[in-house]
Scaffold this motif. Structure first.
Motif, PDB file in Angstrom:
ATOM      1  N   LEU A 145     -25.257 -22.012 -14.204  1.00 60.31           N
ATOM      2  CA  LEU A 145     -25.952 -22.007 -12.861  1.00 60.31           C
ATOM      3  C   LEU A 145     -25.715 -21.333 -12.515  1.00 60.31           C
ATOM      4  CD1 LEU A 145     -27.253 -25.348 -13.261  1.00 60.31           C
ATOM      5  CD2 LEU A 145     -28.771 -23.826 -13.673  1.00 60.31           C
ATOM      6  N   MET A 146     -24.041 -21.266 -12.319  1.00 56.63           N
ATOM      7  CA  MET A 146     -23.769 -20.665 -10.973  1.00 56.63           C
ATOM      8  C   MET A 146     -23.787 -18.758 -11.518  1.00 56.63           C
ATOM      9  SD  MET A 146     -21.665 -21.359  -8.652  1.00 56.63           S
ATOM     10  CE  MET A 146     -20.332 -22.901  -8.180  1.00 56.63           C
ATOM     11  N   PHE A 152     -27.668 -17.121 -11.210  1.00 51.77           N
ATOM     12  CA  PHE A 152     -27.972 -17.413  -9.729  1.00 51.77           C
ATOM     13  C   PHE A 152     -27.096 -16.467  -8.959  1.00 51.77           C
ATOM     14  CE2 PHE A 152     -30.274 -21.129 -11.655  1.00 51.77           C
ATOM     15  CZ  PHE A 152     -31.631 -20.631 -10.870  1.00 51.77           C
ATOM     16  N   SER A 153     -26.085 -15.588  -9.039  1.00 55.10           N
ATOM     17  CA  SER A 153     -25.013 -14.646  -8.796  1.00 55.10           C
ATOM     18  C   SER A 153     -25.358 -14.036  -8.236  1.00 55.10           C
ATOM     19  CB  SER A 153     -23.918 -15.060 -10.219  1.00 55.10           C
ATOM     20  OG  SER A 153     -24.449 -13.410 -10.737  1.00 55.10           O
ATOM     21  N   MET A 154     -26.413 -13.688  -8.114  1.00 49.12           N
ATOM     22  CA  MET A 154     -26.010 -12.398  -6.800  1.00 49.12           C
ATOM     23  C   MET A 154     -27.710 -13.230  -5.991  1.00 49.12           C
ATOM     24  SD  MET A 154     -24.617 -10.352  -7.750  1.00 49.12           S
ATOM     25  CE  MET A 154     -25.006  -8.993  -7.231  1.00 49.12           C
ATOM     26  N   GLN A 155     -28.092 -14.874  -5.839  1.00 48.13           N
ATOM     27  CA  GLN A 155     -28.950 -15.019  -5.399  1.00 48.13           C
ATOM     28  C   GLN A 155     -28.207 -16.409  -4.889  1.00 48.13           C
ATOM     29  OE1 GLN A 155     -30.365 -14.440  -8.307  1.00 48.13           O
ATOM     30  NE2 GLN A 155     -30.752 -12.926  -8.017  1.00 48.13           N
ATOM     31  N   LEU A 156     -27.007 -16.830  -4.892  1.00 50.99           N
ATOM     32  CA  LEU A 156     -25.981 -18.186  -4.504  1.00 50.99           C
ATOM     33  C   LEU A 156     -26.475 -18.276  -2.960  1.00 50.99           C
ATOM     34  CD1 LEU A 156     -23.452 -18.105  -6.643  1.00 50.99           C
ATOM     35  CD2 LEU A 156     -24.872 -19.600  -6.455  1.00 50.99           C
ATOM     36  N   ALA A 186     -22.375 -25.495  -3.517  1.00 51.69           N
ATOM     37  CA  ALA A 186     -21.579 -27.139  -3.606  1.00 51.69           C
ATOM     38  C   ALA A 186     -22.477 -27.543  -4.662  1.00 51.69           C
ATOM     39  CB  ALA A 186     -22.226 -27.274  -2.129  1.00 51.69           C
ATOM     40  N   GLY A 187     -24.088 -26.997  -4.840  1.00 56.65           N
ATOM     41  CA  GLY A 187     -24.331 -28.522  -5.813  1.00 56.65           C
ATOM     42  C   GLY A 187     -23.866 -27.991  -7.286  1.00 56.65           C
ATOM     43  N   PHE A 188     -23.999 -26.321  -7.600  1.00 57.38           N
ATOM     44  CA  PHE A 188     -23.394 -26.333  -8.888  1.00 57.38           C
ATOM     45  C   PHE A 188     -21.951 -26.927  -8.985  1.00 57.38           C
ATOM     46  CE2 PHE A 188     -27.058 -22.210  -8.548  1.00 57.38           C
ATOM     47  CZ  PHE A 188     -27.240 -23.649  -8.899  1.00 57.38           C
ATOM     48  N   TYR A 189     -21.531 -26.681  -8.682  1.00 57.72           N
ATOM     49  CA  TYR A 189     -19.745 -27.220  -8.444  1.00 57.72           C
ATOM     50  C   TYR A 189     -19.935 -28.624  -8.489  1.00 57.72           C
ATOM     51  CZ  TYR A 189     -14.769 -28.557  -8.642  1.00 57.72           C
ATOM     52  OH  TYR A 189     -13.672 -28.540  -8.601  1.00 57.72           O
ATOM     53  N   PHE A 190     -20.751 -29.375  -7.988  1.00 58.12           N
ATOM     54  CA  PHE A 190     -20.409 -31.168  -8.232  1.00 58.12           C
ATOM     55  C   PHE A 190     -21.560 -31.361  -9.514  1.00 58.12           C
ATOM     56  CE2 PHE A 190     -22.981 -34.808  -7.628  1.00 58.12           C
ATOM     57  CZ  PHE A 190     -21.769 -35.858  -6.649  1.00 58.12           C
ATOM     58  N   ILE A 191     -21.982 -30.194 -10.204  1.00 57.10           N
ATOM     59  CA  ILE A 191     -22.505 -30.756 -11.693  1.00 57.10           C
ATOM     60  C   ILE A 191     -21.064 -30.608 -12.378  1.00 57.10           C
ATOM     61  CG2 ILE A 191     -23.394 -30.191 -13.653  1.00 57.10           C
ATOM     62  CD1 ILE A 191     -25.366 -29.117 -11.493  1.00 57.10           C
ATOM     63  N   PHE A 192     -20.259 -29.997 -11.773  1.00 61.60           N
ATOM     64  CA  PHE A 192     -19.029 -28.985 -12.801  1.00 61.60           C
ATOM     65  C   PHE A 192     -18.202 -30.389 -13.223  1.00 61.60           C
ATOM     66  CE2 PHE A 192     -14.865 -27.412 -13.652  1.00 61.60           C
ATOM     67  CZ  PHE A 192     -14.867 -27.495 -14.622  1.00 61.60           C
ATOM     68  N   PHE A 250     -18.040 -15.897 -13.203  1.00 64.75           N
ATOM     69  CA  PHE A 250     -19.140 -16.971 -14.396  1.00 64.75           C
ATOM     70  C   PHE A 250     -19.116 -17.395 -15.397  1.00 64.75           C
ATOM     71  CE2 PHE A 250     -19.983 -17.393  -9.623  1.00 64.75           C
ATOM     72  CZ  PHE A 250     -19.533 -18.241  -8.643  1.00 64.75           C
ATOM     73  N   ALA A 251     -19.322 -15.422 -15.480  1.00 66.64           N
ATOM     74  CA  ALA A 251     -19.548 -14.906 -17.035  1.00 66.64           C
ATOM     75  C   ALA A 251     -17.659 -16.214 -18.080  1.00 66.64           C
ATOM     76  CB  ALA A 251     -19.897 -13.854 -17.357  1.00 66.64           C
TER      77      ALA A 251
END
Length: 485
Positions: free
Chosen positions: A361-362, A365-369, A375-381, A458-459
């Motif tokens: 997900l990071m 959405f890397s260019m629209q973070l 915080a949300g995507f890291y929460f999932i990880f 992120f890739a």
């Protein structure tokens, strides 16, 4: 079918006390490691050193930890558990005292070496006590508690460092640490029990120095390799750091081979590497190297992308990783409970598979973070990684004979430390390459370049996570085919 465990086994009170005591030492050591990164600006001003020099505060600590981990198996066989614990306590206190009174930067380096050796002793000791003394039906849960200790500290380190140094001098962190270490010492000396006799194990100096220098060389090669590449793409001189990286890599690999060859011939090897002949154990160890590489490097990437691309403050950037890291760490024992109930396969592969959604997900959405998305995507990880990874070492060592578990513990913990050092070096290099030639920090061009570097990072994280997941899936297939046969 998962093995049916007897779930009414009691966890001895003294075992809980021993885990708390040794775990507290490990926690304080790891906490001070991550706290120090927040202190870099203050240290640079006080001791008049540049960025490249102050980085040694962290690098030298990682080198000391990585060099000490492989010796933990020998220490477990040769010395009483309380003796090892007391040595870790003394090292922690001496290191903290030097940090409090040091008026010269070289003394800080000496203190970090001492503290690194203490952490390198304490962390494997905690895991060895859990593996050796836990009721079989509770080992997953207690290993989860051990994982909580290891993962909470780096999660809250930047936030603790920022909060304390906002109201107190940076040395106050080590003043606070000393009474906590003394409390842990009191509990440990009361609760730690010796369940197995010590052995007259022999410490071969060739094996000792070859593995220590090999690991130091490899970590140094990673660190200086990143510095060299960053300097080269920025148009600065990379000769010195490049030479150090190449020489360190050659020396590290050569001595690693020397260690492996001498271990085969030794009567009492420092580390009994024979357990890695089992491909299932080897694949678990590979995953335990790769997945922490992403997990530990993640905090560095998010805080830098938040500040340099999104323009947040340092405090906000540090806070972005806190919810995911804390919740994940607290839920690590839940992963152990799943392991005890359902076996290894689903409690490992399913959570880690979901955790990979974080870097995916990071990347998307890397260019629209935004800070909220970070915080949300890291929460999932953070949540699902902690639940699954807490069981990887437990699963990897589940079929290793009890007498070889200390060796496996040392190998897996060395993989963890090396992976953490490699992750920070790798991801900082990727960001530096993207930022090279993008103007001054604070400009729109520099912010865009940092966002592009985040995309590349992120890739890379996604690929590393997928390889780690495939290693584990392959290990479970190997194990299942053996049981069918």
């Amino acid at each position: 079918m998962p093995e049916q465990h007897i779930d009414n086994e009691k966890i001895p009170t003294r075992l809980i006390g021993a885990i708390v005591a040794v775990g507290s030492l490990a926690f304080i050591g790891i906490l001070t490691e991550t706290v120090m990164t927040v202190l870099f600006p203050a240290l640079m001003r006080e001791f008049h050193v540049d960025t490249a020099t102050v980085q040694w505060i962290t690098t030298i600590y990682l080198l000391a930890v990585a060099a000490t981990m492989p010796i933990s198996s020998f220490l477990k066989r040769r010395l009483a558990l309380k003796t090892i614990f007391l040595a870790a306590v003394i090292l922690a206190i001496v290191g903290s005292l030097i940090m409090i009174v040091a008026q010269a930067f070289p003394l800080l380096i000496v203190a970090r070496i001492i503290q690194g050796i203490g952490s390198g002793v304490a962390t494997p000791l905690m895991i060895n006590i859990i593996l050796e003394q836990s009721p079989r039906s509770k080992i997953g849960r207690l290993m989860g508690v051990g994982s909580l200790v290891i993962t909470v500290a780096p999660a809250i380190g930047p936030t603790v460092g920022g909060a304390v140094t906002t109201v107190l001098p940076w040395r106050a962190i080590f003043v606070i640490a000393i009474p906590l270490v003394l409390i842990a010492a009191f509990i440990g000396m009361k609760c730690i029990e010796q369940k197995t006799p010590t052995e007259a194990a022999y410490l071969d100096p060739i094996q000792l120095w070859s593995i220590v220098v090999a690991l130091v060389g490899l970590v140094l090669a990673l660190n200086q390799g990143g510095v060299s590449i960053s300097a080269a793409v920025s148009g600065k001189s990379a000769t010195r750091s490049g030479i150090i990286a190449i020489v360190s890599l050659i020396v590290g690999l050569a001595l690693l081979i020397v260690f492996a060859m001498s271990s085969k011939r030794a009567f009492s090897p420092l580390l009994r590497l024979g357990i890695l002949k089992d491909p299932a154990v080897l694949l678990h160890a590979c995953a335990y190297l790769l997945l922490p590489l992403v997990a530990i490097g993640y905090g560095y990437v998010i805080t830098n992308v938040a500040q340099l691309s999104l323009g947040t403050t340092a405090f906000v950037a540090g806070s972005l990783v806190l919810p995911g890291a804390l919740v994940g760490a607290v839920c690590a024992p839940l992963g152990g409970w799943f392991y005890d109930k359902f076996g290894a396969v689903k409690p490992i592969l399913i959570p880690i598979g979901i955790a990979i959604l974080g870097p995916v997900l990071m990347l998307v959405f890397s260019m629209q973070l935004t800070p909220v998305l970070l915080a949300g995507f890291y929460f999932i990880f953070g949540l699902f990684y902690s639940i699954g990874n807490a069981n990887v070492m437990t699963s990897g060592l589940s079929e290793v004979s009890p007498e070889f578990k200390p060796d496996g513990n040392a190998i897996f913990n060395t993989c963890l430390q090396f992976g953490g050092a490699a992750g920070t070096a790798l991801f900082s290099t990727i960001l530096s390459v993207a930022q090279a030639g993008a103007g001054e920090e604070g400009t729109a061009e520099f912010a865009h370049a940092t966002a592009v570097g985040g995309t590349w990072t992120f890739a890379t994280m996604t690929v590393i996570c997928l390889i780690g997941w495939c290693c584990l899936a392959t290990a479970f297939r190997i194990r299942a085919s053996r049981r069918r046969a």
